[in-house]
Design a protein around this motif. Structure first.
Motif, PDB file in Angstrom:
ATOM      1  N   GLY A 186      -4.224   8.156  18.189  1.00  0.00           N
ATOM      2  CA  GLY A 186      -3.293   8.102  19.304  1.00  0.00           C
ATOM      3  C   GLY A 186      -2.596   6.767  19.476  1.00  0.00           C
ATOM      4  O   GLY A 186      -1.709   6.626  20.312  1.00  0.00           O
ATOM      5  N   ALA A 187      -2.996   5.777  18.699  1.00  0.00           N
ATOM      6  CA  ALA A 187      -2.370   4.451  18.764  1.00  0.00           C
ATOM      7  C   ALA A 187      -2.738   3.694  17.495  1.00  0.00           C
ATOM      8  O   ALA A 187      -3.813   3.891  16.918  1.00  0.00           O
ATOM      9  CB  ALA A 187      -2.854   3.671  19.991  1.00  0.00           C
ATOM     10  N   CYS A 188      -1.823   2.832  17.051  1.00  0.00           N
ATOM     11  CA  CYS A 188      -2.106   2.010  15.879  1.00  0.00           C
ATOM     12  C   CYS A 188      -1.102   0.872  15.811  1.00  0.00           C
ATOM     13  O   CYS A 188      -0.141   0.824  16.581  1.00  0.00           O
ATOM     14  CB  CYS A 188      -2.064   2.841  14.588  1.00  0.00           C
ATOM     15  N   ASP A 189      -1.345  -0.041  14.890  1.00  0.00           N
ATOM     16  CA  ASP A 189      -0.376  -1.088  14.568  1.00  0.00           C
ATOM     17  C   ASP A 189       0.257  -0.699  13.238  1.00  0.00           C
ATOM     18  O   ASP A 189      -0.398  -0.737  12.192  1.00  0.00           O
ATOM     19  CB  ASP A 189      -1.067  -2.447  14.463  1.00  0.00           C
ATOM     20  N   ILE A 190       1.526  -0.313  13.279  1.00  0.00           N
ATOM     21  CA  ILE A 190       2.203   0.181  12.083  1.00  0.00           C
ATOM     22  C   ILE A 190       2.229  -0.871  10.979  1.00  0.00           C
ATOM     23  O   ILE A 190       2.162  -0.530   9.789  1.00  0.00           O
ATOM     24  CB  ILE A 190       3.639   0.641  12.425  1.00  0.00           C
ATOM     25  N   ILE A 191       2.323  -2.138  11.340  1.00  0.00           N
ATOM     26  CA  ILE A 191       2.408  -3.180  10.311  1.00  0.00           C
ATOM     27  C   ILE A 191       1.090  -3.294   9.555  1.00  0.00           C
ATOM     28  O   ILE A 191       1.051  -3.123   8.329  1.00  0.00           O
ATOM     29  CB  ILE A 191       2.794  -4.538  10.935  1.00  0.00           C
ATOM     30  N   ALA A 192       0.017  -3.582  10.258  1.00  0.00           N
ATOM     31  CA  ALA A 192      -1.266  -3.843   9.603  1.00  0.00           C
ATOM     32  C   ALA A 192      -1.889  -2.590   9.015  1.00  0.00           C
ATOM     33  O   ALA A 192      -2.544  -2.638   7.970  1.00  0.00           O
ATOM     34  CB  ALA A 192      -2.238  -4.494  10.590  1.00  0.00           C
ATOM     35  N   GLU A 193      -1.687  -1.447   9.677  1.00  0.00           N
ATOM     36  CA  GLU A 193      -2.397  -0.226   9.284  1.00  0.00           C
ATOM     37  C   GLU A 193      -1.563   0.728   8.441  1.00  0.00           C
ATOM     38  O   GLU A 193      -2.072   1.761   8.007  1.00  0.00           O
ATOM     39  CB  GLU A 193      -2.909   0.494  10.537  1.00  0.00           C
ATOM     40  N   TYR A 194      -0.300   0.358   8.198  1.00  0.00           N
ATOM     41  CA  TYR A 194       0.546   1.277   7.435  1.00  0.00           C
ATOM     42  C   TYR A 194       1.516   0.539   6.516  1.00  0.00           C
ATOM     43  O   TYR A 194       1.418   0.624   5.285  1.00  0.00           O
ATOM     44  CB  TYR A 194       1.319   2.185   8.395  1.00  0.00           C
ATOM     45  N   ALA A 195       2.454  -0.217   7.097  1.00  0.00           N
ATOM     46  CA  ALA A 195       3.508  -0.837   6.286  1.00  0.00           C
ATOM     47  C   ALA A 195       2.968  -1.822   5.271  1.00  0.00           C
ATOM     48  O   ALA A 195       3.481  -1.917   4.149  1.00  0.00           O
ATOM     49  CB  ALA A 195       4.525  -1.529   7.203  1.00  0.00           C
ATOM     50  N   MET A 196       1.931  -2.586   5.641  1.00  0.00           N
ATOM     51  CA  MET A 196       1.376  -3.571   4.718  1.00  0.00           C
ATOM     52  C   MET A 196       0.425  -2.956   3.700  1.00  0.00           C
ATOM     53  O   MET A 196      -0.102  -3.661   2.832  1.00  0.00           O
ATOM     54  CB  MET A 196       0.659  -4.677   5.499  1.00  0.00           C
ATOM     55  N   LEU A 197       0.207  -1.669   3.768  1.00  0.00           N
ATOM     56  CA  LEU A 197      -0.711  -0.995   2.844  1.00  0.00           C
ATOM     57  C   LEU A 197       0.015  -0.091   1.850  1.00  0.00           C
ATOM     58  O   LEU A 197      -0.407   0.062   0.714  1.00  0.00           O
ATOM     59  CB  LEU A 197      -1.730  -0.159   3.630  1.00  0.00           C
ATOM     60  N   LEU A 198       1.117   0.495   2.297  1.00  0.00           N
ATOM     61  CA  LEU A 198       1.761   1.527   1.483  1.00  0.00           C
ATOM     62  C   LEU A 198       2.434   1.014   0.209  1.00  0.00           C
ATOM     63  O   LEU A 198       2.181   1.555  -0.880  1.00  0.00           O
ATOM     64  CB  LEU A 198       2.773   2.295   2.336  1.00  0.00           C
ATOM     65  N   PRO A 199       3.323  -0.002   0.260  1.00  0.00           N
ATOM     66  CA  PRO A 199       4.067  -0.349  -0.959  1.00  0.00           C
ATOM     67  C   PRO A 199       3.194  -0.716  -2.145  1.00  0.00           C
ATOM     68  O   PRO A 199       3.440  -0.262  -3.270  1.00  0.00           O
ATOM     69  CB  PRO A 199       4.932  -1.538  -0.510  1.00  0.00           C
ATOM     70  N   VAL A 200       2.169  -1.530  -1.924  1.00  0.00           N
ATOM     71  CA  VAL A 200       1.358  -1.964  -3.065  1.00  0.00           C
ATOM     72  C   VAL A 200       0.548  -0.801  -3.639  1.00  0.00           C
ATOM     73  O   VAL A 200       0.303  -0.747  -4.848  1.00  0.00           O
ATOM     74  CB  VAL A 200       0.451  -3.150  -2.682  1.00  0.00           C
ATOM     75  N   ARG A 201       0.143   0.159  -2.787  1.00  0.00           N
ATOM     76  CA  ARG A 201      -0.574   1.320  -3.316  1.00  0.00           C
ATOM     77  C   ARG A 201       0.316   2.112  -4.263  1.00  0.00           C
ATOM     78  O   ARG A 201      -0.112   2.531  -5.351  1.00  0.00           O
ATOM     79  CB  ARG A 201      -1.054   2.228  -2.173  1.00  0.00           C
ATOM     80  N   VAL A 202       1.573   2.308  -3.866  1.00  0.00           N
ATOM     81  CA  VAL A 202       2.505   3.059  -4.704  1.00  0.00           C
ATOM     82  C   VAL A 202       2.832   2.281  -5.974  1.00  0.00           C
ATOM     83  O   VAL A 202       2.809   2.828  -7.085  1.00  0.00           O
ATOM     84  CB  VAL A 202       3.798   3.377  -3.935  1.00  0.00           C
ATOM     85  N   LEU A 203       3.119   0.992  -5.830  1.00  0.00           N
ATOM     86  CA  LEU A 203       3.464   0.180  -6.998  1.00  0.00           C
ATOM     87  C   LEU A 203       2.303   0.117  -7.985  1.00  0.00           C
ATOM     88  O   LEU A 203       2.502   0.204  -9.199  1.00  0.00           O
ATOM     89  CB  LEU A 203       3.849  -1.229  -6.552  1.00  0.00           C
ATOM     90  N   ALA A 204       1.085  -0.049  -7.475  1.00  0.00           N
ATOM     91  CA  ALA A 204      -0.079  -0.113  -8.360  1.00  0.00           C
ATOM     92  C   ALA A 204      -0.205   1.166  -9.177  1.00  0.00           C
ATOM     93  O   ALA A 204      -0.479   1.138 -10.380  1.00  0.00           O
ATOM     94  CB  ALA A 204      -1.345  -0.360  -7.548  1.00  0.00           C
TER      95      ALA A 204
END
Length: 409
Positions: A140-158
Protein backbone atom coordinates in the motif's frame (compact mmCIF):
# COMPACT_ATOMS: atom_id res chain seq x y z
CA UNK A 1 44.08 26.97 -17.60
CA UNK A 2 43.94 30.58 -18.80
CA UNK A 3 42.52 32.60 -15.89
CA UNK A 4 39.57 34.87 -16.77
CA UNK A 5 39.26 38.37 -15.39
CA UNK A 6 35.92 37.55 -13.70
CA UNK A 7 35.11 35.19 -10.80
CA UNK A 8 34.46 31.59 -11.79
CA UNK A 9 31.30 29.78 -10.67
CA UNK A 10 31.59 26.90 -8.17
CA UNK A 11 30.12 23.78 -9.74
CA UNK A 12 28.41 22.89 -6.48
CA UNK A 13 25.86 24.28 -4.07
CA UNK A 14 22.18 23.86 -3.16
CA UNK A 15 20.79 25.29 -6.41
CA UNK A 16 21.92 22.15 -8.26
CA UNK A 17 19.53 20.31 -5.97
CA UNK A 18 16.66 22.81 -5.79
CA UNK A 19 16.62 24.88 -8.98
CA UNK A 20 19.32 24.10 -11.56
CA UNK A 21 17.32 25.80 -14.33
CA UNK A 22 17.52 29.12 -12.51
CA UNK A 23 21.21 28.52 -11.77
CA UNK A 24 22.05 27.91 -15.44
CA UNK A 25 19.97 30.95 -16.41
CA UNK A 26 21.96 33.10 -13.98
CA UNK A 27 25.31 31.74 -15.16
CA UNK A 28 24.33 32.34 -18.79
CA UNK A 29 23.20 35.88 -17.99
CA UNK A 30 26.45 36.70 -16.18
CA UNK A 31 28.97 34.81 -18.31
CA UNK A 32 27.43 33.94 -21.65
CA UNK A 33 27.44 30.60 -23.49
CA UNK A 34 30.78 29.45 -22.03
CA UNK A 35 31.45 30.08 -18.35
CA UNK A 36 34.49 29.63 -16.09
CA UNK A 37 33.76 27.21 -13.24
CA UNK A 38 35.69 25.55 -10.44
CA UNK A 39 35.35 21.91 -9.43
CA UNK A 40 36.06 20.37 -6.03
CA UNK A 41 39.37 21.67 -4.68
CA UNK A 42 39.16 24.88 -6.76
CA UNK A 43 40.13 23.04 -9.93
CA UNK A 44 39.34 25.30 -12.93
CA UNK A 45 37.31 24.28 -15.98
CA UNK A 46 34.96 25.71 -18.60
CA UNK A 47 31.23 24.90 -18.66
CA UNK A 48 29.56 25.03 -22.09
CA UNK A 49 25.96 26.21 -21.64
CA UNK A 50 25.10 27.18 -25.22
CA UNK A 51 23.35 24.67 -27.47
CA UNK A 52 25.30 25.72 -30.56
CA UNK A 53 28.60 25.89 -28.67
CA UNK A 54 28.06 22.42 -27.22
CA UNK A 55 27.23 21.15 -30.69
CA UNK A 56 30.51 22.69 -31.89
CA UNK A 57 32.56 21.04 -29.15
CA UNK A 58 31.07 17.58 -29.63
CA UNK A 59 31.39 17.80 -33.41
CA UNK A 60 35.17 18.36 -33.28
CA UNK A 61 36.83 15.48 -31.37
CA UNK A 62 40.27 16.53 -32.60
CA UNK A 63 40.16 20.07 -31.21
CA UNK A 64 38.12 19.06 -28.15
CA UNK A 65 39.59 15.66 -27.38
CA UNK A 66 38.63 12.93 -24.92
CA UNK A 67 42.33 12.33 -24.24
CA UNK A 68 42.67 13.17 -20.54
CA UNK A 69 46.47 13.19 -20.86
CA UNK A 70 46.11 16.65 -22.39
CA UNK A 71 44.88 18.19 -19.14
CA UNK A 72 47.08 21.06 -17.98
CA UNK A 73 46.04 20.61 -14.33
CA UNK A 74 47.36 17.14 -13.58
CA UNK A 75 50.25 18.46 -11.46
CA UNK A 76 47.71 20.15 -9.17
CA UNK A 77 45.37 17.16 -8.78
CA UNK A 78 45.80 15.25 -5.48
CA UNK A 79 45.68 11.48 -5.39
CA UNK A 80 42.47 11.58 -3.34
CA UNK A 81 40.62 14.06 -5.54
CA UNK A 82 36.96 12.96 -5.35
CA UNK A 83 36.33 13.34 -9.10
CA UNK A 84 39.15 11.04 -10.19
CA UNK A 85 36.75 8.12 -10.79
CA UNK A 86 34.97 10.38 -13.31
CA UNK A 87 37.96 12.28 -14.74
CA UNK A 88 40.66 9.66 -14.62
CA UNK A 89 44.09 9.35 -16.13
CA UNK A 90 45.08 6.49 -18.40
CA UNK A 91 41.72 4.80 -17.99
CA UNK A 92 41.39 1.72 -20.23
CA UNK A 93 37.69 2.14 -21.07
CA UNK A 94 36.13 3.44 -24.28
CA UNK A 95 35.39 6.76 -22.54
CA UNK A 96 39.00 7.88 -22.95
CA UNK A 97 40.06 6.27 -26.21
CA UNK A 98 40.27 8.55 -29.23
CA UNK A 99 40.52 8.44 -33.02
CA UNK A 100 40.23 5.24 -35.02
CA UNK A 101 40.63 3.07 -31.93
CA UNK A 102 37.58 4.69 -30.38
CA UNK A 103 35.53 4.25 -33.55
CA UNK A 104 36.45 0.56 -33.76
CA UNK A 105 35.63 0.06 -30.10
CA UNK A 106 32.31 1.88 -30.43
CA UNK A 107 31.44 -0.31 -33.42
CA UNK A 108 31.99 -3.46 -31.35
CA UNK A 109 29.56 -2.16 -28.72
CA UNK A 110 26.98 -1.03 -31.27
CA UNK A 111 27.11 -4.35 -33.12
CA UNK A 112 26.57 -6.25 -29.88
CA UNK A 113 23.65 -4.05 -28.83
CA UNK A 114 22.00 -3.99 -32.25
CA UNK A 115 21.60 -7.76 -32.13
CA UNK A 116 19.33 -7.51 -29.07
CA UNK A 117 15.82 -8.65 -29.95
CA UNK A 118 13.60 -5.66 -29.02
CA UNK A 119 10.67 -7.94 -28.19
CA UNK A 120 12.83 -10.10 -25.93
CA UNK A 121 14.20 -6.96 -24.26
CA UNK A 122 10.70 -5.68 -23.52
CA UNK A 123 9.69 -9.11 -22.22
CA UNK A 124 12.67 -9.15 -19.86
CA UNK A 125 11.87 -5.64 -18.65
CA UNK A 126 8.21 -6.58 -18.04
CA UNK A 127 9.21 -9.74 -16.19
CA UNK A 128 11.61 -8.00 -13.83
CA UNK A 129 9.20 -5.08 -13.34
CA UNK A 130 6.40 -7.48 -12.42
CA UNK A 131 8.72 -9.33 -10.05
CA UNK A 132 9.64 -6.11 -8.26
CA UNK A 133 6.03 -4.93 -8.04
CA UNK A 134 4.97 -8.32 -6.70
CA UNK A 135 7.11 -7.47 -3.69
CA UNK A 136 5.48 -4.06 -3.29
CA UNK A 137 1.86 -4.30 -4.37
CA UNK A 138 0.50 -5.68 -1.09
CA UNK A 139 2.12 -2.97 1.06
CA UNK A 140 0.00 0.00 0.00
CA UNK A 141 3.02 2.31 0.12
CA UNK A 142 6.62 2.31 -1.06
CA UNK A 143 9.54 4.44 -2.17
CA UNK A 144 9.62 4.14 -5.96
CA UNK A 145 13.27 5.18 -6.14
CA UNK A 146 14.83 2.77 -3.65
CA UNK A 147 12.39 -0.11 -4.12
CA UNK A 148 11.85 0.02 -7.87
CA UNK A 149 13.69 2.51 -10.09
CA UNK A 150 17.13 1.79 -8.62
CA UNK A 151 16.60 -1.96 -9.00
CA UNK A 152 15.04 -2.44 -12.42
CA UNK A 153 17.59 -1.18 -15.01
CA UNK A 154 20.58 -3.18 -13.78
CA UNK A 155 18.49 -6.36 -13.51
CA UNK A 156 17.46 -6.03 -17.15
CA UNK A 157 20.93 -5.03 -18.35
CA UNK A 158 22.57 -7.90 -16.47
CA UNK A 159 20.22 -10.37 -18.15
CA UNK A 160 20.79 -8.88 -21.61
CA UNK A 161 24.56 -8.91 -21.12
CA UNK A 162 24.50 -12.61 -20.25
CA UNK A 163 24.40 -12.89 -16.46
CA UNK A 164 22.16 -15.52 -14.90
CA UNK A 165 19.04 -14.12 -13.22
CA UNK A 166 20.23 -15.24 -9.78
CA UNK A 167 23.31 -13.01 -10.14
CA UNK A 168 21.13 -9.93 -10.61
CA UNK A 169 20.45 -8.95 -6.98
CA UNK A 170 24.15 -8.93 -6.03
CA UNK A 171 24.97 -6.84 -9.10
CA UNK A 172 22.23 -4.37 -8.13
CA UNK A 173 23.79 -3.97 -4.68
CA UNK A 174 27.32 -3.64 -6.07
CA UNK A 175 26.41 -1.04 -8.69
CA UNK A 176 24.25 1.05 -6.37
CA UNK A 177 27.00 1.03 -3.72
CA UNK A 178 29.47 2.26 -6.35
CA UNK A 179 27.19 5.00 -7.60
CA UNK A 180 26.12 6.24 -4.18
CA UNK A 181 29.65 6.33 -2.81
CA UNK A 182 28.64 4.22 0.14
CA UNK A 183 30.98 2.46 2.50
CA UNK A 184 30.92 -0.59 0.28
CA UNK A 185 31.82 1.30 -2.92
CA UNK A 186 35.20 -0.36 -3.34
CA UNK A 187 33.76 -3.78 -2.57
CA UNK A 188 30.98 -3.11 -5.08
CA UNK A 189 33.50 -2.12 -7.75
CA UNK A 190 35.50 -5.27 -7.05
CA UNK A 191 32.39 -7.47 -7.22
CA UNK A 192 31.34 -5.95 -10.55
CA UNK A 193 34.82 -6.37 -12.04
CA UNK A 194 35.20 -9.96 -10.83
CA UNK A 195 31.71 -10.83 -12.07
CA UNK A 196 32.40 -9.29 -15.47
CA UNK A 197 35.70 -11.14 -16.00
CA UNK A 198 34.07 -14.39 -14.89
CA UNK A 199 31.20 -13.78 -17.32
CA UNK A 200 33.57 -13.19 -20.23
CA UNK A 201 35.54 -16.33 -19.41
CA UNK A 202 32.34 -18.36 -19.32
CA UNK A 203 31.06 -16.91 -22.60
CA UNK A 204 34.38 -17.60 -24.32
CA UNK A 205 33.85 -21.27 -23.47
CA UNK A 206 30.08 -21.42 -23.99
CA UNK A 207 28.71 -18.52 -26.04
CA UNK A 208 25.08 -17.52 -25.80
CA UNK A 209 22.66 -15.06 -27.36
CA UNK A 210 23.85 -12.12 -25.30
CA UNK A 211 25.94 -8.95 -25.46
CA UNK A 212 28.98 -10.40 -23.69
CA UNK A 213 29.21 -13.37 -26.06
CA UNK A 214 28.98 -11.15 -29.10
CA UNK A 215 31.69 -8.80 -27.83
CA UNK A 216 34.02 -11.69 -26.94
CA UNK A 217 33.50 -13.23 -30.38
CA UNK A 218 34.16 -9.98 -32.23
CA UNK A 219 37.30 -10.17 -34.37
CA UNK A 220 38.33 -6.52 -33.94
CA UNK A 221 41.21 -7.58 -31.71
CA UNK A 222 40.28 -6.11 -28.32
CA UNK A 223 41.60 -7.67 -25.14
CA UNK A 224 39.41 -9.27 -22.49
CA UNK A 225 40.30 -6.40 -20.16
CA UNK A 226 39.12 -3.83 -22.72
CA UNK A 227 35.86 -5.70 -23.27
CA UNK A 228 35.32 -6.03 -19.51
CA UNK A 229 35.98 -2.32 -18.97
CA UNK A 230 33.56 -1.37 -21.73
CA UNK A 231 30.85 -3.66 -20.37
CA UNK A 232 31.27 -2.15 -16.90
CA UNK A 233 31.04 1.37 -18.33
CA UNK A 234 27.95 0.38 -20.32
CA UNK A 235 26.27 -1.09 -17.25
CA UNK A 236 27.02 1.91 -15.03
CA UNK A 237 26.11 4.43 -17.73
CA UNK A 238 22.93 2.52 -18.54
CA UNK A 239 21.77 1.96 -14.97
CA UNK A 240 21.79 5.24 -13.03
CA UNK A 241 20.53 7.60 -15.77
CA UNK A 242 17.78 5.12 -16.66
CA UNK A 243 16.77 4.81 -13.00
CA UNK A 244 16.64 8.62 -12.79
CA UNK A 245 14.68 8.76 -16.06
CA UNK A 246 12.07 6.48 -14.50
CA UNK A 247 11.98 8.46 -11.25
CA UNK A 248 11.92 11.91 -12.87
CA UNK A 249 9.19 10.88 -15.33
CA UNK A 250 6.99 9.39 -12.62
CA UNK A 251 7.47 12.52 -10.49
CA UNK A 252 6.25 14.61 -13.43
CA UNK A 253 3.26 12.37 -14.02
CA UNK A 254 2.30 12.37 -10.33
CA UNK A 255 2.57 16.15 -9.89
CA UNK A 256 1.43 17.65 -13.21
CA UNK A 257 -2.29 17.68 -14.04
CA UNK A 258 -1.49 17.35 -17.76
CA UNK A 259 -0.59 13.71 -17.17
CA UNK A 260 -3.48 12.79 -14.87
CA UNK A 261 -5.24 10.82 -17.62
CA UNK A 262 -2.39 8.35 -17.89
CA UNK A 263 -2.71 7.53 -14.20
CA UNK A 264 -6.30 6.37 -14.71
CA UNK A 265 -5.38 3.65 -17.12
CA UNK A 266 -4.15 5.26 -20.32
CA UNK A 267 -0.61 5.00 -21.62
CA UNK A 268 -0.57 7.75 -24.20
CA UNK A 269 1.15 10.27 -21.92
CA UNK A 270 4.08 8.12 -20.80
CA UNK A 271 6.20 8.86 -23.85
CA UNK A 272 5.35 12.56 -23.62
CA UNK A 273 6.43 12.68 -19.99
CA UNK A 274 9.67 10.88 -20.74
CA UNK A 275 10.46 13.27 -23.60
CA UNK A 276 9.68 16.32 -21.47
CA UNK A 277 12.02 15.04 -18.77
CA UNK A 278 14.87 14.79 -21.28
CA UNK A 279 14.35 18.44 -22.16
CA UNK A 280 13.52 19.91 -18.74
CA UNK A 281 14.84 17.54 -16.08
CA UNK A 282 17.43 15.38 -17.81
CA UNK A 283 19.16 12.79 -15.62
CA UNK A 284 22.59 13.60 -17.06
CA UNK A 285 23.06 17.30 -16.32
CA UNK A 286 26.77 17.84 -17.01
CA UNK A 287 29.49 15.64 -18.50
CA UNK A 288 33.26 15.71 -18.07
CA UNK A 289 35.14 16.12 -20.10
CA UNK A 290 36.84 17.33 -23.19
CA UNK A 291 40.32 18.84 -23.35
CA UNK A 292 41.40 21.49 -25.82
CA UNK A 293 44.27 20.13 -27.94
CA UNK A 294 45.42 23.68 -28.79
CA UNK A 295 44.59 27.27 -27.94
CA UNK A 296 41.22 28.22 -29.40
CA UNK A 297 38.14 30.39 -28.95
CA UNK A 298 34.67 29.21 -28.01
CA UNK A 299 31.62 31.33 -27.29
CA UNK A 300 33.74 34.45 -27.12
CA UNK A 301 36.16 32.91 -24.58
CA UNK A 302 39.79 32.06 -25.06
CA UNK A 303 40.27 28.38 -24.25
CA UNK A 304 43.88 27.42 -23.52
CA UNK A 305 45.62 24.25 -24.65
CA UNK A 306 44.89 21.49 -22.13
CA UNK A 307 41.92 23.29 -20.53
CA UNK A 308 39.10 21.06 -19.30
CA UNK A 309 35.77 21.66 -21.04
CA UNK A 310 32.55 20.37 -19.44
CA UNK A 311 29.41 19.65 -21.45
CA UNK A 312 26.43 21.41 -19.90
CA UNK A 313 23.71 19.19 -21.37
CA UNK A 314 20.88 20.50 -19.17
CA UNK A 315 21.87 24.12 -19.73
CA UNK A 316 22.11 23.60 -23.50
CA UNK A 317 18.66 22.02 -23.57
CA UNK A 318 17.25 25.18 -21.98
CA UNK A 319 19.22 27.61 -24.16
CA UNK A 320 16.67 30.32 -25.06
CA UNK A 321 18.28 30.79 -28.48
CA UNK A 322 17.09 27.35 -29.58
CA UNK A 323 14.02 26.86 -27.38
CA UNK A 324 12.02 29.87 -28.59
CA UNK A 325 10.95 28.22 -31.85
CA UNK A 326 12.01 24.59 -31.47
CA UNK A 327 8.74 23.08 -30.31
CA UNK A 328 10.89 21.16 -27.85
CA UNK A 329 8.09 19.56 -25.91
CA UNK A 330 5.76 18.79 -28.79
CA UNK A 331 5.56 15.93 -31.23
CA UNK A 332 8.32 13.87 -29.60
CA UNK A 333 11.01 16.39 -30.57
CA UNK A 334 14.31 14.64 -29.77
CA UNK A 335 16.72 17.43 -30.68
CA UNK A 336 17.74 17.60 -27.02
CA UNK A 337 21.35 16.86 -26.11
CA UNK A 338 20.58 14.60 -23.15
CA UNK A 339 22.42 11.67 -24.74
CA UNK A 340 25.28 13.87 -25.95
CA UNK A 341 26.26 14.46 -29.56
CA UNK A 342 29.01 13.46 -31.95
CA UNK A 343 31.09 10.31 -32.02
CA UNK A 344 31.34 10.15 -28.21
CA UNK A 345 27.58 10.37 -27.64
CA UNK A 346 25.65 7.53 -26.06
CA UNK A 347 25.21 5.00 -28.91
CA UNK A 348 21.76 5.07 -30.52
CA UNK A 349 21.29 1.40 -29.72
CA UNK A 350 22.05 2.06 -26.05
CA UNK A 351 19.54 4.92 -26.07
CA UNK A 352 16.90 2.56 -27.42
CA UNK A 353 17.68 -0.01 -24.73
CA UNK A 354 17.40 2.64 -22.01
CA UNK A 355 14.13 3.95 -23.42
CA UNK A 356 12.62 0.46 -23.58
CA UNK A 357 13.58 -0.28 -19.97
CA UNK A 358 12.35 3.07 -18.66
CA UNK A 359 9.08 3.12 -20.60
CA UNK A 360 8.27 -0.50 -19.79
CA UNK A 361 9.06 0.08 -16.13
CA UNK A 362 6.72 3.08 -15.96
CA UNK A 363 3.92 1.38 -17.89
CA UNK A 364 4.00 -1.79 -15.81
CA UNK A 365 3.93 0.20 -12.58
CA UNK A 366 0.94 2.26 -13.74
CA UNK A 367 -0.87 -0.88 -14.91
CA UNK A 368 -0.26 -2.73 -11.67
CA UNK A 369 -0.81 0.23 -9.30
CA UNK A 370 -3.37 2.36 -11.20
CA UNK A 371 -4.25 4.64 -8.28
CA UNK A 372 -0.66 5.37 -7.27
CA UNK A 373 -0.37 8.80 -5.69
CA UNK A 374 2.36 10.94 -4.16
CA UNK A 375 2.58 10.43 -0.39
CA UNK A 376 4.15 13.83 0.36
CA UNK A 377 3.78 17.37 -0.91
CA UNK A 378 5.71 18.05 -4.11
CA UNK A 379 7.93 20.57 -2.34
CA UNK A 380 8.87 17.83 0.12
CA UNK A 381 10.69 15.85 -2.58
CA UNK A 382 14.49 16.14 -2.50
CA UNK A 383 17.14 15.65 -5.18
CA UNK A 384 20.66 14.38 -4.82
CA UNK A 385 23.02 17.40 -4.51
CA UNK A 386 25.03 16.67 -7.62
CA UNK A 387 25.90 18.80 -10.66
CA UNK A 388 26.39 15.64 -12.72
CA UNK A 389 23.36 13.35 -12.39
CA UNK A 390 19.95 14.70 -11.41
CA UNK A 391 17.55 12.39 -9.67
CA UNK A 392 15.29 12.12 -6.64
CA UNK A 393 16.60 10.73 -3.38
CA UNK A 394 13.13 9.28 -2.73
CA UNK A 395 9.67 9.21 -4.30
CA UNK A 396 7.23 8.00 -1.62
CA UNK A 397 3.84 6.91 -2.92
CA UNK A 398 0.65 5.27 -1.72
CA UNK A 399 -1.81 2.99 -3.56
CA UNK A 400 -4.50 0.44 -2.91
CA UNK A 401 -2.90 -2.88 -1.87
CA UNK A 402 -3.36 -5.58 -4.48
CA UNK A 403 -2.33 -9.24 -4.62
CA UNK A 404 0.82 -10.35 -6.40
CA UNK A 405 0.44 -11.88 -9.87
CA UNK A 406 1.29 -15.33 -8.53
CA UNK A 407 -1.56 -15.14 -6.06
CA UNK A 408 -3.99 -14.51 -8.91
CA UNK A 409 -2.95 -17.57 -10.88
Amino acid sequence: MTQPAYPPVPLSGPLFQTDPVELYRRIRREHGAVAPVVLDGDVPAWLVLGYRELHQVTSDPVLFSRDSELWNQWDAIPADWPLLPMIGRRQPSILYTVGERHRERAAVISDALEAIDPFALKERAERFADELIDGLCGKGACDIIAEYAMLLPVRVLASVYGFADEQGPALVTALNDMINGQEGALAGQRHLAESMFALLAAKAETPGDDVASRMVANTAGFTVEEVAQDLMVMMAAGHQPTADWIGNSLRLMLTDDRFAASLSGGRHSVGEAMNEVLWEDTPTQNVAGRWASRDTHLGGRRIGRGDLVLLGLAAANSDPHVRADSGALTGGNNAHLSFGHGEHRCPFTAQEVAETIARTGIEVLLDRLPDVDLAVAEDGLTRRPSPWLRGLTALPVTYTPTPALGALA
